[in-house]
Design an enzyme around this catalytic site. Structure first.
Site, PDB file in Angstrom:
ATOM      1  N   ASP A 192    -142.710 -31.616 -10.675  1.00  0.00           N
ATOM      2  CA  ASP A 192    -143.693 -31.940  -9.646  1.00  0.00           C
ATOM      3  C   ASP A 192    -143.059 -32.976  -8.721  1.00  0.00           C
ATOM      4  O   ASP A 192    -142.878 -34.134  -9.107  1.00  0.00           O
ATOM      5  CB  ASP A 192    -144.958 -32.490 -10.298  1.00  0.00           C
ATOM      6  CG  ASP A 192    -146.062 -32.785  -9.287  1.00  0.00           C
ATOM      7  OD1 ASP A 192    -145.771 -32.793  -8.072  1.00  0.00           O
ATOM      8  OD2 ASP A 192    -147.205 -33.031  -9.706  1.00  0.00           O
ATOM      9  N   ASN A 230    -137.455 -27.075   1.090  1.00  0.00           N
ATOM     10  CA  ASN A 230    -138.490 -26.141   1.535  1.00  0.00           C
ATOM     11  C   ASN A 230    -139.880 -26.493   1.008  1.00  0.00           C
ATOM     12  O   ASN A 230    -140.879 -26.136   1.626  1.00  0.00           O
ATOM     13  CB  ASN A 230    -138.123 -24.720   1.097  1.00  0.00           C
ATOM     14  CG  ASN A 230    -139.254 -23.737   1.307  1.00  0.00           C
ATOM     15  OD1 ASN A 230    -139.572 -23.358   2.427  1.00  0.00           O
ATOM     16  ND2 ASN A 230    -139.892 -23.338   0.212  1.00  0.00           N
ATOM     17  N   TYR A 235    -150.135 -32.725   7.962  1.00  0.00           N
ATOM     18  CA  TYR A 235    -149.028 -31.763   7.911  1.00  0.00           C
ATOM     19  C   TYR A 235    -148.119 -31.939   9.126  1.00  0.00           C
ATOM     20  O   TYR A 235    -146.895 -32.013   8.998  1.00  0.00           O
ATOM     21  CB  TYR A 235    -149.603 -30.349   7.866  1.00  0.00           C
ATOM     22  CG  TYR A 235    -148.581 -29.256   7.694  1.00  0.00           C
ATOM     23  CD1 TYR A 235    -147.924 -29.072   6.473  1.00  0.00           C
ATOM     24  CD2 TYR A 235    -148.275 -28.381   8.734  1.00  0.00           C
ATOM     25  CE1 TYR A 235    -146.990 -28.061   6.306  1.00  0.00           C
ATOM     26  CE2 TYR A 235    -147.345 -27.371   8.584  1.00  0.00           C
ATOM     27  CZ  TYR A 235    -146.711 -27.210   7.358  1.00  0.00           C
ATOM     28  OH  TYR A 235    -145.779 -26.202   7.200  1.00  0.00           O
ATOM     29  N   LYS A 291    -144.157 -33.184   8.959  1.00  0.00           N
ATOM     30  CA  LYS A 291    -143.106 -32.282   9.438  1.00  0.00           C
ATOM     31  C   LYS A 291    -142.393 -32.858  10.659  1.00  0.00           C
ATOM     32  O   LYS A 291    -141.196 -32.644  10.853  1.00  0.00           O
ATOM     33  CB  LYS A 291    -143.699 -30.906   9.759  1.00  0.00           C
ATOM     34  CG  LYS A 291    -144.199 -30.148   8.530  1.00  0.00           C
ATOM     35  CD  LYS A 291    -143.079 -29.903   7.519  1.00  0.00           C
ATOM     36  CE  LYS A 291    -143.534 -29.016   6.371  1.00  0.00           C
ATOM     37  NZ  LYS A 291    -142.437 -28.732   5.414  1.00  0.00           N
TER      38      LYS A 291
END
Length: 242
Positions: free
Chosen positions: A56, A80, A145, A149
């Site tokens: 994890d 990824n 998010y 990113k």
């Protein structure tokens, strides 16, 4: 490249990560990661992957645990693994916010930190971060998010400068809408259907995971050795507008 490289792909039990892993399985030593050991073992047996580690990446010291369990020097690191929440900012839970930052932002940084010494020693390495078009343009109701990113883009550029003289390239691929399990996100479906999403994409199609894998192949090859610090949008024109 004529010799096999040790390639570590995080978040490779499904979707984009699994497509990349399968793409390299016959030509390189591929190590996959995820949270569920039974699934990873099954994928290794079915696809001739070299090894796996169930970890994890939101946990403390996860980078050390992962790399120690593989017992391999990593030539190519493909970050990824990521998590996506589609929710208004004021409805996001603290747990989801912190887990997003840990998985999307801190885990890649820590893995890069641990892999760099070997790459420097051999004077060769390839680091590919899988970002998102949301980190380039921003996305309403996906602020965490987009934030994480976007941070990967800054990390990529800084590391490319830092490692340029060590023959280590660092690039980021920013996919648009990719035809994976994410498209079936129930929270997303409440607001948009697949047909409605496609109408926002200039090429009127989703990107395939294999197209991401093809770009990874190019970026680890000697053909791209002068390409570093680049933010590559693979989005069927989405970053250009409708």
């Amino acid at each position: 490249m004529n010799n096999k490289k040790n390639i570590l792909i995080t978040g490779s039990s499904q979707g984009i990560g699994l497509a990349i892993a399968k793409h390299f399985a016959c030509t390189h030593n591929v190590y996959i990661t995820g949270r569920y050991p039974e699934k990873l073992e099954k994928l290794c047996n079915e696809n001739n992957f070299t090894g796996y580690s169930a970890v994890d990446l939101t946990e403390d010291n996860s980078a050390d645990k992962l790399l120690n369990s593989l017992n391999a020097n990593i030539d190519v690191l493909i970050n990824n693994a990521g998590i996506y929440f589609y929710s208004p900012t004021d409805k996001m839970t603290d747990e989801d916010i912190f887990n997003s930052v840990k998985l999307n932002q801190i885990a890649p940084y820590m893995l890069i930190k641990k892999c760099i010494p070997y790459m420097k020693k051999q004077q060769w390495g390839r680091i590919i971060n899988i970002g998102s078009i949301s980190g380039v343009m921003g996305e309403a109701n996906a602020s965490v998010y987009s934030m994480t990113k976007s941070a990967l883009i800054g990390l990529t550029k800084s590391l490319a400068l830092e490692l340029a003289q060590d023959n280590i390239t660092v690039n980021i691929i920013n996919p648009g809408w990719v035809d994976t399990e994410l498209i079936d996100n129930k929270d997303l479906e409440a607001d948009f259907t697949k047909d409605e999403i496609i109408e926002t994409i200039p090429q009127r199609r989703f990107v395939t995971p294999e197209e991401i894998a093809n770009t990874c192949e190019f970026l680890i090859s000697d053909k791209s050795k002068t390409i570093t610090g680049q933010s590559i949008n693979i989005c069927a024109g989405l970053s250009l507008g409708c």
